[in-house]
Design a protein around this motif. Structure first.
Motif, PDB file in Angstrom:
ATOM      1  N   ILE A  61      -5.896   6.442 -13.983  1.00 47.37           N
ATOM      2  CA  ILE A  61      -4.735   5.606 -14.254  1.00 47.37           C
ATOM      3  C   ILE A  61      -5.194   4.243 -14.806  1.00 47.37           C
ATOM      4  CG2 ILE A  61      -3.352   6.661 -12.404  1.00 47.37           C
ATOM      5  CD1 ILE A  61      -4.055   3.354 -11.522  1.00 47.37           C
ATOM      6  N   VAL A  62      -4.239   3.538 -15.403  1.00 48.79           N
ATOM      7  CA  VAL A  62      -4.489   2.164 -15.818  1.00 48.79           C
ATOM      8  C   VAL A  62      -4.008   1.253 -14.689  1.00 48.79           C
ATOM      9  CG1 VAL A  62      -3.838   0.329 -17.421  1.00 48.79           C
ATOM     10  CG2 VAL A  62      -4.213   2.672 -18.271  1.00 48.79           C
ATOM     11  N   ALA A  63      -4.899   0.418 -14.161  1.00 52.92           N
ATOM     12  CA  ALA A  63      -4.499  -0.583 -13.167  1.00 52.92           C
ATOM     13  C   ALA A  63      -4.102  -1.838 -13.943  1.00 52.92           C
ATOM     14  CB  ALA A  63      -5.634  -0.867 -12.203  1.00 52.92           C
ATOM     15  N   GLU A  64      -2.786  -2.019 -14.096  1.00 49.94           N
ATOM     16  CA  GLU A  64      -2.282  -3.162 -14.883  1.00 49.94           C
ATOM     17  C   GLU A  64      -2.216  -4.378 -13.959  1.00 49.94           C
ATOM     18  OE1 GLU A  64       1.274  -2.419 -17.323  1.00 49.94           O
ATOM     19  OE2 GLU A  64       2.007  -4.350 -16.663  1.00 49.94           O
ATOM     20  N   VAL A  65      -3.342  -5.060 -13.806  1.00 45.90           N
ATOM     21  CA  VAL A  65      -3.418  -6.133 -12.811  1.00 45.90           C
ATOM     22  C   VAL A  65      -3.427  -7.504 -13.478  1.00 45.90           C
ATOM     23  CG1 VAL A  65      -4.598  -4.660 -11.161  1.00 45.90           C
ATOM     24  CG2 VAL A  65      -5.948  -6.073 -12.727  1.00 45.90           C
ATOM     25  N   VAL A  82       1.475  -0.893 -12.172  1.00 46.23           N
ATOM     26  CA  VAL A  82       1.663  -2.314 -12.450  1.00 46.23           C
ATOM     27  C   VAL A  82       1.420  -3.141 -11.187  1.00 46.23           C
ATOM     28  CG1 VAL A  82       3.285  -4.053 -13.270  1.00 46.23           C
ATOM     29  CG2 VAL A  82       3.300  -1.744 -14.267  1.00 46.23           C
ATOM     30  N   HIS A  83       0.462  -4.020 -11.225  1.00 43.74           N
ATOM     31  CA  HIS A  83      -0.022  -4.914 -10.162  1.00 43.74           C
ATOM     32  C   HIS A  83      -1.062  -4.225  -9.267  1.00 43.74           C
ATOM     33  CE1 HIS A  83       3.033  -7.459 -11.662  1.00 43.74           C
ATOM     34  NE2 HIS A  83       4.049  -6.848 -11.086  1.00 43.74           N
ATOM     35  N   ALA A  84      -0.852  -2.933  -8.912  1.00 44.44           N
ATOM     36  CA  ALA A  84      -1.840  -2.217  -8.083  1.00 44.44           C
ATOM     37  C   ALA A  84      -2.417  -3.158  -7.038  1.00 44.44           C
ATOM     38  CB  ALA A  84      -2.950  -1.652  -8.985  1.00 44.44           C
ATOM     39  N   GLN A  85      -1.522  -3.855  -6.336  1.00 41.40           N
ATOM     40  CA  GLN A  85      -1.980  -5.047  -5.617  1.00 41.40           C
ATOM     41  C   GLN A  85      -2.713  -4.762  -4.303  1.00 41.40           C
ATOM     42  OE1 GLN A  85       0.654  -8.673  -4.628  1.00 41.40           O
ATOM     43  NE2 GLN A  85       0.198  -8.849  -6.782  1.00 41.40           N
ATOM     44  N   VAL A  86      -2.100  -3.973  -3.424  1.00 45.75           N
ATOM     45  CA  VAL A  86      -2.784  -3.655  -2.168  1.00 45.75           C
ATOM     46  C   VAL A  86      -2.864  -2.131  -2.070  1.00 45.75           C
ATOM     47  CG1 VAL A  86      -2.832  -3.942   0.339  1.00 45.75           C
ATOM     48  CG2 VAL A  86      -1.781  -5.716  -1.102  1.00 45.75           C
ATOM     49  N   MET A  87      -4.090  -1.600  -2.062  1.00 44.59           N
ATOM     50  CA  MET A  87      -4.262  -0.145  -2.074  1.00 44.59           C
ATOM     51  C   MET A  87      -5.194   0.302  -0.959  1.00 44.59           C
ATOM     52  SD  MET A  87      -4.428   0.591  -6.177  1.00 44.59           S
ATOM     53  CE  MET A  87      -4.293   2.375  -6.059  1.00 44.59           C
ATOM     54  N   ASP A 146       0.820  -1.224   0.000  1.00 45.33           N
ATOM     55  CA  ASP A 146       0.000   0.000   0.000  1.00 45.33           C
ATOM     56  C   ASP A 146       0.852   1.271   0.000  1.00 45.33           C
ATOM     57  OD1 ASP A 146       0.775  -0.050   2.684  1.00 45.33           O
ATOM     58  OD2 ASP A 146      -1.250  -0.440   3.464  1.00 45.33           O
ATOM     59  N   GLU A 147       2.023   1.259   0.679  1.00 49.62           N
ATOM     60  CA  GLU A 147       2.853   2.464   0.655  1.00 49.62           C
ATOM     61  C   GLU A 147       3.469   2.675  -0.734  1.00 49.62           C
ATOM     62  OE1 GLU A 147       6.240   2.740   3.340  1.00 49.62           O
ATOM     63  OE2 GLU A 147       6.322   4.923   3.089  1.00 49.62           O
ATOM     64  N   ALA A 148       3.831   1.587  -1.403  1.00 48.54           N
ATOM     65  CA  ALA A 148       4.387   1.686  -2.757  1.00 48.54           C
ATOM     66  C   ALA A 148       3.360   2.303  -3.701  1.00 48.54           C
ATOM     67  CB  ALA A 148       4.813   0.307  -3.256  1.00 48.54           C
ATOM     68  N   ASN A 149       2.121   1.829  -3.630  1.00 52.22           N
ATOM     69  CA  ASN A 149       1.060   2.387  -4.463  1.00 52.22           C
ATOM     70  C   ASN A 149       0.785   3.842  -4.097  1.00 52.22           C
ATOM     71  OD1 ASN A 149      -0.220   0.281  -6.361  1.00 52.22           O
ATOM     72  ND2 ASN A 149       0.066  -0.867  -4.462  1.00 52.22           N
ATOM     73  N   GLY A 150       0.784   4.132  -2.798  1.00 51.06           N
ATOM     74  CA  GLY A 150       0.528   5.499  -2.338  1.00 51.06           C
ATOM     75  C   GLY A 150       1.613   6.455  -2.800  1.00 51.06           C
ATOM     76  N   TYR A 151       2.859   6.002  -2.735  1.00 48.44           N
ATOM     77  CA  TYR A 151       3.963   6.856  -3.196  1.00 48.44           C
ATOM     78  C   TYR A 151       3.777   7.208  -4.665  1.00 48.44           C
ATOM     79  CZ  TYR A 151       8.532   8.527  -4.559  1.00 48.44           C
ATOM     80  OH  TYR A 151       9.532   9.313  -5.062  1.00 48.44           O
ATOM     81  N   LEU A 152       3.375   6.215  -5.472  1.00 48.07           N
ATOM     82  CA  LEU A 152       3.209   6.471  -6.906  1.00 48.07           C
ATOM     83  C   LEU A 152       2.056   7.427  -7.187  1.00 48.07           C
ATOM     84  CD1 LEU A 152       3.945   3.037  -8.601  1.00 48.07           C
ATOM     85  CD2 LEU A 152       5.416   5.035  -8.399  1.00 48.07           C
ATOM     86  N   MET A 153       0.993   7.346  -6.392  1.00 51.43           N
ATOM     87  CA  MET A 153      -0.109   8.303  -6.572  1.00 51.43           C
ATOM     88  C   MET A 153       0.363   9.725  -6.235  1.00 51.43           C
ATOM     89  SD  MET A 153      -2.772   6.621  -7.714  1.00 51.43           S
ATOM     90  CE  MET A 153      -1.478   5.894  -8.665  1.00 51.43           C
ATOM     91  N   ARG A 170      -6.317  -4.793   5.676  1.00 53.76           N
ATOM     92  CA  ARG A 170      -5.539  -4.404   4.493  1.00 53.76           C
ATOM     93  C   ARG A 170      -5.899  -5.272   3.283  1.00 53.76           C
ATOM     94  NH1 ARG A 170       0.592  -3.637   6.671  1.00 53.76           N
ATOM     95  NH2 ARG A 170       0.013  -5.454   7.935  1.00 53.76           N
ATOM     96  N   SER A 171      -6.298  -6.528   3.538  1.00 52.93           N
ATOM     97  CA  SER A 171      -6.656  -7.415   2.420  1.00 52.93           C
ATOM     98  C   SER A 171      -7.891  -6.919   1.664  1.00 52.93           C
ATOM     99  CB  SER A 171      -6.915  -8.843   2.930  1.00 52.93           C
ATOM    100  OG  SER A 171      -5.715  -9.406   3.418  1.00 52.93           O
ATOM    101  N   ARG A 172      -8.712  -6.087   2.314  1.00 57.26           N
ATOM    102  CA  ARG A 172      -9.862  -5.472   1.629  1.00 57.26           C
ATOM    103  C   ARG A 172      -9.430  -4.717   0.383  1.00 57.26           C
ATOM    104  NH1 ARG A 172     -11.150  -1.175   4.176  1.00 57.26           N
ATOM    105  NH2 ARG A 172     -12.594  -0.543   2.560  1.00 57.26           N
ATOM    106  N   GLY A 173      -8.241  -4.110   0.477  1.00 55.97           N
ATOM    107  CA  GLY A 173      -7.740  -3.305  -0.643  1.00 55.97           C
ATOM    108  C   GLY A 173      -6.858  -4.102  -1.594  1.00 55.97           C
ATOM    109  N   ALA A 174      -6.853  -5.441  -1.457  1.00 58.78           N
ATOM    110  CA  ALA A 174      -6.031  -6.287  -2.322  1.00 58.78           C
ATOM    111  C   ALA A 174      -6.848  -6.738  -3.529  1.00 58.78           C
ATOM    112  CB  ALA A 174      -5.522  -7.498  -1.550  1.00 58.78           C
ATOM    113  N   TYR A 175      -6.317  -6.495  -4.711  1.00 59.08           N
ATOM    114  CA  TYR A 175      -7.005  -6.877  -5.958  1.00 59.08           C
ATOM    115  C   TYR A 175      -8.426  -6.315  -5.939  1.00 59.08           C
ATOM    116  CZ  TYR A 175      -3.302 -10.164  -5.069  1.00 59.08           C
ATOM    117  OH  TYR A 175      -2.111 -10.717  -4.725  1.00 59.08           O
TER     118      TYR A 175
END
Ligand SMILES: [Zn+2]
Length: 606
Positions: A452-456, A434-439, A407-414, A476-481
């Motif tokens: 954005i494009v969520a390349e999942v 890319v992956h946008a896995q846990v947000m 989630d921090e990786a995705n947040g940093y990119l946003m 946190r799993s709520r925001g996964a996929y």
């Protein structure tokens, strides 16, 4: 005189206009089908006509007859279901070809299969070619498709785990002509045959190479098993360094062009058999661009590619004038790839809070985040190397695609994307997360706001749900996929596979597994009942769109690919079942009857 010639001229013009508009003869007509076009303006059809590799008609059977001439091939689908060809958003092509054509031991943990697989590759490879890789015993820990509880218990007192351990005597008899160096899935143990040991100078009477434990028999003769150092400091033992790989690296030659071509054709054959007609190639060796060119020129290319080099190559792309839109119908460019955090598989994805099952770790940032220093144009602002590269590449109209799992990786990119938009201005940039896995909820909303494009890769859901909550907890799993919320927020959800996956799991090229995962949110064995976080399910129509039109959009190719529409490339796939009306639990078993690329059949089931 003048009048007559004018009349005859306009008559000719009128007739040829009629010809173009109404009765142009097709190379191929497909009729009597149930066609789901993924084109909102014309969602269902029975027939299409193709000329020069492109679609010239989509509609009812009655309408297509005008395009049938003496030289037209006519294909009667007999009521079969047809959709646009699948476009895989994320393929490690080089690794996929090597795994498909070369050695795969992921599901092997006994002598008979070990020997049989190596013998098989031995016959396929040219004499003298090294046999490497394998990743044996991967499924001893995770049986394919099983739920977490079925995982094998590893004895915590045994640093190396008591897995199947092969030795050279199993294969030395038939591999005298070439070196073999295979590894266990976790790289803690390798196994070298006699020829490989000889080249590395490992033999009786000689000390072990630095940092490697050589297993020996009673006579002191090496058995072939080579052990890397591991640390027992954490609750699960970890690999300290891959010394074996370092020792052999210099000895193993890069694969020959012939081998790469054979691997390429193997991978394309696999793609055709599962209906993939386009794919994004994630950072294969640049030599593949020339291999693609060679095979395209010979007419042997059967899937279209969009090739993505690493972000730190953006300058050389820009210098050559390569940016969004560059390329032809077969080989295209315009995007780069970067990575900012690790992966879930080994708990290296970067999170705001520590891992639930390891309170001392929040995961890691990749090297490209450093140095983290003052911005050249604003000393008040701290900037990562990633951001400096991204700002420049974006300004040169090169598309950014960045791997983010935690989630921090995705947040940093946003955050970073907001700053890029502020500095470089609003533009149709189609940033690919890319992956946008846990947000987090906030980032899902921002992803939508910035389109954005969520390349999942939806099959990750089926694979990872087995251990996701144990590692990051329920909340946190709520925001996964979270495909449903991303879609509804306004992000463009695009599908693919990430083939060939990690060294502990294969992610197949087969789109049916991805569609199944997105629609049911179950493991391959059908767990849990009702699906994991079922509120995130997509409809089958949305899932098909994510795997076709949305991936085309993600590559600025929505005018040439992604739907069965007049003017687009004639890439489509005929399936064994109607995806729209069948039981979603059975989607994973749907097969491909025919795959067509540019009007040519590249696969037909027997
Ligand atoms: Zn990947």
């Amino acid at each position: 005189m003048q009048l007559i010639s004018r009349i005859s001229f306009s008559l000719i013009a009128f007739t040829s206009l009629l010809g173009t508009a109404f009765s142009q003869e097709a190379d191929l007509v497909v009729r009597n089908g149930v066609i789901w076009t993924v084109d909102d303006a014309n969602p269902r059809a029975e027939a299409i006509a193709v000329r020069n590799g492109r679609i010239i008609f989509v509609g009812a059977d009655e309408g297509v007859y005008q395009h049938i001439g003496a030289d037209t091939d006519v294909l009667d689908l007999g009521g079969a279901f047809m959709i646009p060809g699948f476009y895989d958003n994320h393929v490690h092509f080089e690794g996929t070809g090597r795994l498909l054509y070369g050695l795969n031991l992921l599901d092997v943990s006994d002598e008979a299969n070990f020997v049989a697989r190596i013998r098989d590759v031995h016959e396929r490879y040219a004499p003298g070619t090294w046999i490497v890789g394998g990743d044996w015993s991967a499924y001893e820990t995770w049986a394919e498709g099983d739920v977490a509880q079925a995982g094998r218990q590893v004895n915590p007192d045994d640093l190396y785990g008591n897995f199947f351990l092969p030795n050279r005597s199993m294969i030395d008899g038939f591999t005298v002509d070439r070196p073999v160096l295979v590894r266990r899935f976790d790289r803690k143990v390798y196994m070298a045959n006699g020829a490989a040991l000889l080249l590395a100078g490992i033999r009786k009477g000689m000390p072990d190479p630095e940092g490697i434990a050589v297993e020996r028999d009673d006579e002191g003769e090496p058995t072939g098993a080579l052990f890397n150092p591991v640390s027992g400091a954490v609750e699960s033992t970890v690999l300290v360094r891959d010394n074996v790989r370092a020792l052999f690296e210099e000895l193993i030659p890069t694969p020959s062009r012939e081998q790469r071509i054979a691997e390429t054709k193997e991978a394309w054959g696999k793609m055709a058999s599962v209906g993939v007609t386009s794919y994004c190639d994630i950072t294969s060796n640049p030599i593949y661009v020339d291999i693609y060119r060679e095979l395209r020129d010979k007419g042997e290319m059967t899937a279209r590619v969009r090739y993505r080099p690493p972000l730190d190559r953006w300058q050389s792309m820009a210098d050559l004038g390569i940016k969004v839109g560059f390329g032809d119908d077969w080989i295209r460019f315009g995007a780069t790839k970067a990575w900012i955090d690790g992966i879930m598989g080994n708990s290296s994805a970067r999170f705001y809070e520590p891992y639930t099952n390891n309170p001392s770790s929040r995961g890691i940032w990749r090297d490209i985040m450093f140095p983290f220093e003052r911005s050249p144009d604003n000393p008040e602002e701290m900037q990562s190397r990633l951001e400096r590269l991204a700002l420049e590449a974006d300004a040169a109209n090169i598309q950014l695609t960045v791997h983010a799992i935690g989630d921090e990786a995705n947040g940093y990119l946003m955050d970073m994307l907001e700053r890029i938009i502020a500095k470089n201005g609003e533009r149709d940039r189609r940033f690919r997360l890319v992956h946008a896995q846990v947000m987090t909820d906030r980032d899902i909303k921002r992803a939508g706001d910035m389109h954005i494009v969520a390349e999942v890769q939806p099959f990750h859901t089926s694979d990872d749900m087995r251990w996701m909550e144990e590692r990051i907890g329920h909340d946190r799993s709520r925001g996964a996929y979270a495909f449903r919320r991303l879609w509804d927020a306004g992000a463009v959800v695009s599908f693919g596979t990430d083939s060939p996956g990690t060294n502990a799991s294969r992610y197949y090229l087969n789109p049916m597994l991805g569609l199944y995962a997105a629609v049911t949110r179950k493991t391959l064995s059908g767990q849990p009942e009702g699906g994991w976080f079922p509120q995130e399910k997509l409809t089958i129509e949305e899932a098909i769109q994510a795997y076709t039109l949305n991936t085309a959009y993600a590559g600025y190719e929505e005018n040439m690919k992604g739907s069965i529409s007049v003017g687009k490339l004639a890439d489509f796939v005929v399936l064994s079942d109607n995806l729209l009306t069948m039981n979603p639990d059975d989607i994973k078993d749907v097969t491909v009857k025919r795959t067509v690329v540019g009007g040519n059949t590249v696969y037909e089931a027997d």
